[in-house]
Design a protein around this motif. Sequence first.
Motif, PDB file in Angstrom:
ATOM      1  N   LEU A 155       0.830  -1.201   0.000  1.00 48.16           N
ATOM      2  CA  LEU A 155       0.000   0.000   0.000  1.00 48.16           C
ATOM      3  C   LEU A 155       0.869   1.257   0.000  1.00 48.16           C
ATOM      4  O   LEU A 155       0.650   2.186  -0.774  1.00 48.16           O
ATOM      5  N   THR A 158       2.715   1.631  -3.343  1.00 52.13           N
ATOM      6  CA  THR A 158       1.824   2.029  -4.434  1.00 52.13           C
ATOM      7  C   THR A 158       1.454   3.504  -4.332  1.00 52.13           C
ATOM      8  O   THR A 158       1.501   4.243  -5.328  1.00 52.13           O
ATOM      9  N   LEU A 159       1.096   3.954  -3.136  1.00 50.01           N
ATOM     10  CA  LEU A 159       0.701   5.352  -2.967  1.00 50.01           C
ATOM     11  C   LEU A 159       1.866   6.303  -3.241  1.00 50.01           C
ATOM     12  O   LEU A 159       1.674   7.375  -3.841  1.00 50.01           O
ATOM     13  N   LEU A 194      -6.979   0.547  -1.361  1.00 52.60           N
ATOM     14  CA  LEU A 194      -6.242   1.227  -2.423  1.00 52.60           C
ATOM     15  C   LEU A 194      -7.193   1.821  -3.456  1.00 52.60           C
ATOM     16  O   LEU A 194      -6.972   2.933  -3.945  1.00 52.60           O
ATOM     17  N   TRP A 197      -8.419   5.058  -1.993  1.00 51.51           N
ATOM     18  CA  TRP A 197      -7.394   6.098  -1.933  1.00 51.51           C
ATOM     19  C   TRP A 197      -7.025   6.608  -3.317  1.00 51.51           C
ATOM     20  O   TRP A 197      -6.658   7.778  -3.479  1.00 51.51           O
TER      21      TRP A 197
END
Length: 227
Positions: A155, A158-159, A194, A197
């Motif tokens: 997570l 990826t962000l 995800l 977000w």
Amino acid sequence: MPVGFFVTGTDTGIGKTTVSCALLHAFAAEGHTVVGMKPVAAGCENGIWPDVEHLQAASNIRMPQALINPYAFEEPIAPHIAAQQTGVDINPQTIQQACQNLMAVADVTIVEGVGGFKVPLSASDTVTRRYDTGDLASLLGLPVILVAGIRLGWLNHTLLTVQAIQSGGLTLAGWVANTMDPAILQLEANIQTLAEWLDCPPLGVLPYQAQPDAQQLARRIDLSRLR
């Protein structure tokens, strides 16, 4: 109208080639002519570059090797170091021209990056400006498809990668969740987090496969979700 996408990942060894090939198969199944491109490849096995070979096999038109893979290095090391050791400058304009030539022929061109989104491509002692794969994506002007490798810490990775993509003024066309750890806990909850977000659903969630089958996995890619 010909289109292209730049495929990047949250890390190296995260399944960019598998996803790139799955995308090629998915677009081909819709009746498009497709070609894969690997601008920079590092890591030769028995005289071949596996990523390049897989992309060529998934393409349904044949193009010259020099266009598909302008820069190939034998050692599986950071490309800017491989380039420096072999006395080669990775020229973004050369890659840009090759990409344009491919897009002039194919309906869909899938350009697979090298490593993660910010991998250096320039040797600092040979150029006046540093550039990385993110700069290459900006130069090509292609929307980005992110391969998010599902494993512990994904997570955050990826962000951070999405933040880098968007700060470069690039469009995140979509993302693919690729299961790297078959024992990952709370998989669905992680993917839902995800999706919330990122304000967009994944193009597909790929299950873990010890020997990935891109043609089979293409059935799990939903191209209608592309931005």
